[in-house]
Write a protein that holds these residues in place. Structure first.
Motif, mmCIF file in Angstrom:
data_model
loop_
_atom_site.group_PDB
_atom_site.id
_atom_site.type_symbol
_atom_site.label_atom_id
_atom_site.label_comp_id
_atom_site.label_asym_id
_atom_site.label_seq_id
_atom_site.Cartn_x
_atom_site.Cartn_y
_atom_site.Cartn_z
ATOM 1 N N HIS A 1 0.825 -1.239 0.023
ATOM 2 C CA HIS A 1 -0.006 0.185 -0.007
ATOM 3 C C HIS A 1 1.002 1.407 0.044
ATOM 4 N N LYS A 2 0.694 2.266 -0.897
ATOM 5 C CA LYS A 2 1.471 3.535 -1.149
ATOM 6 C C LYS A 2 1.503 4.228 0.010
ATOM 7 N N HIS A 3 0.437 4.264 0.906
ATOM 8 C CA HIS A 3 0.425 5.207 2.018
ATOM 9 C C HIS A 3 0.517 4.359 3.461
ATOM 10 N N ARG A 4 1.098 3.365 3.175
ATOM 11 C CA ARG A 4 1.386 2.530 4.509
ATOM 12 C C ARG A 4 2.151 3.341 5.627
ATOM 13 N N VAL A 5 1.485 3.188 6.723
ATOM 14 C CA VAL A 5 1.927 3.884 8.223
ATOM 15 C C VAL A 5 2.747 2.819 8.837
ATOM 16 N N VAL A 6 3.935 2.850 9.381
ATOM 17 C CA VAL A 6 4.466 1.921 10.333
ATOM 18 C C VAL A 6 5.065 2.218 11.642
ATOM 19 N N GLY A 7 4.950 1.441 12.492
ATOM 20 C CA GLY A 7 5.771 1.934 13.770
ATOM 21 C C GLY A 7 5.065 3.040 14.470
ATOM 22 N N LYS A 8 3.810 3.157 14.593
ATOM 23 C CA LYS A 8 3.034 4.462 15.122
ATOM 24 C C LYS A 8 2.311 3.831 16.133
ATOM 25 N N THR A 9 1.983 4.759 16.970
ATOM 26 C CA THR A 9 0.876 4.523 18.153
ATOM 27 C C THR A 9 -0.237 5.651 18.006
ATOM 28 N N SER A 10 -1.287 5.111 18.202
ATOM 29 C CA SER A 10 -2.271 6.212 18.289
ATOM 30 C C SER A 10 -3.131 6.080 19.224
ATOM 31 N N ASP A 11 -3.488 7.167 19.900
ATOM 32 C CA ASP A 11 -4.225 7.629 21.076
ATOM 33 C C ASP A 11 -5.787 7.735 21.009
ATOM 34 N N ALA A 12 -6.138 7.633 19.698
ATOM 35 C CA ALA A 12 -7.677 7.701 19.408
ATOM 36 C C ALA A 12 -8.433 6.766 19.940
ATOM 37 N N LEU A 13 -9.544 7.172 20.426
ATOM 38 C CA LEU A 13 -10.477 6.351 21.196
ATOM 39 C C LEU A 13 -11.144 5.370 20.018
ATOM 40 N N VAL A 14 -10.843 4.121 20.284
ATOM 41 C CA VAL A 14 -11.492 3.302 18.987
ATOM 42 C C VAL A 14 -12.386 2.041 19.809
ATOM 43 N N GLU A 15 -13.099 1.246 19.086
ATOM 44 C CA GLU A 15 -13.858 0.233 19.648
ATOM 45 C C GLU A 15 -13.823 -1.114 18.660
ATOM 46 N N ASN A 16 -13.761 -2.060 19.244
ATOM 47 C CA ASN A 16 -13.839 -3.390 18.650
ATOM 48 C C ASN A 16 -15.087 -3.159 17.519
ATOM 49 N N VAL A 17 -16.137 -2.315 17.918
ATOM 50 C CA VAL A 17 -17.295 -2.369 16.937
ATOM 51 C C VAL A 17 -16.741 -1.613 15.510
#
Length: 481
Positions: free
Chosen positions: A343-359
């Motif tokens: 994928h041309k926009h692949r992001v690696v090795g980063k941490t996100s603090d976004a509030l996300v859910e299994n849903v």
């Protein structure tokens, strides 16, 4: 001219097909049972997880991911349908999805319709009856296994005595190969299946059952650890918590060698913590085997990989065990998403603090394929995967029912957790809880009603009521046992 037009249309169709292949990658999902974020990549000081850590280095680690209910069946139904437990109305492990929802479109059903080979290996749904008809390839979920001769003899004795529960000890460390326990066989089946479907588009779930009880793993994974390095957690309970906020044991009491009442002694506590870690390292090795096969088959370039758990877990914290609560340690989960290497926009090795859910997983995969799917209740995370620092939801919510009359609904903003225990029908608030989690998964004082935190509690209550308005009774479709 007609020939030229035909060539143009053919070329356009070919380009469309090529584009479709680009935006519809393979999807490989490791769905783990009872795994809290006890991983090296999440900062664990004890867990040895090199393969999962490598996967995190190849993608995005979500630091604030949450399940919708800290128990297996409702959590997994929610992930696989994109609907929350309060919409499905199923809160116990005893009600299969298809007993009450015949027409809800699940993830495997959706991907079957768009031409994917869908594969279920190991524990995916909690109930096998929900699994079998929804997949192109289905491996029957295997029961827990023991290998120690004494434990095998004990199981036979329990059978001879007509005991309903055939649970042996809560842990085992037989000196055997990985495939002697079921997760080793799950990785074996996954590798064999990848070789069979490598020329197809596929959605493959690899359901790893450890570190669910019993903590049975080959001896070599126990030997990775020095048990003396495991600290005994505090058994202090949260002060002024609701009387039903904390369940102490879950299923642990049902295993041989566990006292029927009272706290565990330090020796047994340390052994169980050791077993939990050994089980994590065992499934880490299985992840490594499957990922190596993905690379060897040259499939990694067009395969999105997701590593996730159905809920968190307690290993002695608060003097409690297992999950079954609205506490931060039970509803927070590990989530790692790694895009295909091509994928041309692949992001690696980063941490996100976004509030996300299994849903959010189902809508993420729908958008990944550039399609419209069933109307769910989560949000696609693709834009966060492309930009891990993106501002996202203000709140993540979960529920936990205590019988049919009491519902615990909870919300976090990433730093505070606010919970209301309500009458399930009238929404009368029986008691509220407010816990601070700025620096720790654990919090020992309920700050609800404390004047110093009045503004925080008011704000958190407003966030909770976005998802749980006071004029809407909780749907209850659980089938009595």
């Amino acid at each position: 001219m007609k020939n030229m037009m035909w060539i143009f249309v053919f070329a356009l169709s070919l380009a469309s097909c090529t584009y479709a292949q680009q935006v519809q990658p393979n999807i490989l999902m490791f769905y783990v049972d009872d795994l809290r974020a006890e991983l090296g990549c999440y900062g664990s000081e004890t867990a040895i997880t090199p393969n999962i850590d490598k996967l995190a280095a190849e993608g995005i680690l979500f630091n604030k991911a949450y399940t919708q209910q800290a128990i297996c069946a409702p959590s997994r139904m929610s992930t696989l349908t994109g609907l929350r437990p309060e919409s499905l109305g199923i809160y116990s492990i005893f009600t299969p999805l298809r007993k009450v929802h015949k027409n809800v479109v699940s993830m495997p059903q959706f991907f079957n319709k768009i031409g994917y080979k869908t594969v279920s290996i190991g524990k995916v749904y909690h109930h096998s009856s929900d699994d079998k008809k929804e997949w192109s390839i289905y491996f029957e979920k295997e029961p827990n296994t023991y290998n120690n001769p004494d434990n095998l003899a004990l199981i036979e004795q329990l059978k001879a005595e007509g005991k309903k529960s055939l649970n042996g000890p809560a842990f085992e460390n037989a000196d055997v190969e990985d495939e002697a326990y079921k997760d080793g066989r799950v990785s074996k089946y996954a590798i064999e299946t990848l070789k069979k479907v490598k020329d197809d588009k596929f959605l493959m779930f690899v359901g790893l059952s450890k570190p669910h009880l019993p903590f049975n793993a080959p001896k070599k994974y126990w030997d990775l650890y020095d048990r003396n390095n495991f600290k005994i957690p505090s058994i202090e309970k949260p002060k002024d918590a609701y009387r039903l906020a904390l369940t102490q044991w879950g299923e642990l009491r049902g295993y041989q060698g566990i006292p029927k009442e009272g706290d565990l002694d330090d020796d047994l506590t340390q052994t169980l913590i050791h077993g939990y870690h050994a089980s994590i390292s065992y499934i880490d090795a299985q992840v490594g085997k499957v990922m190596n096969t993905l690379e060897e088959l040259d499939l990694r370039k067009n395969t999105m990989v997701i590593f996730m758990s159905d809920h968190g877990y307690k290993i002695g914290e608060y003097g409690a065990w297992c999950k079954h609560s609205n506490l931060e340690i039970d509803v927070r989960v590990p989530l790692i998403i790694s895009r295909e290497t091509g994928h041309k926009h692949r992001v690696v090795g980063k941490t996100s603090d976004a509030l996300v859910e299994n849903v959010d997983i189902f809508p993420t995969l729908i958008e990944l394929c550039g399609l419209e799917g069933p109307k769910g209740e989560g949000r696609s995370l693709l834009s966060v995967i492309d930009n891990p620092k993106k501002r996202w939801d203000k709140v993540a919510t979960s529920v936990y029912a205590r019988g049919k009359k009491i519902m615990g609904c909870t919300a976090t903003d990433g730093e505070w957790r606010y919970t209301e225990w309500r009458n399930s029908q009238t929404n009368e608030v029986l008691q509220a809880e407010l816990y601070e989690h700025k620096k720790s998964l654990l919090s020992y004082v309920n700050l609800s009603g404390n004047k110093k935190y009045k503004k925080v509690e008011r704000r958190m209550k407003m966030l909770l009521e976005i998802q749980f308005p006071g004029d809407k009774p909780f749907l209850q479709k659980d089938i009595p046992r």
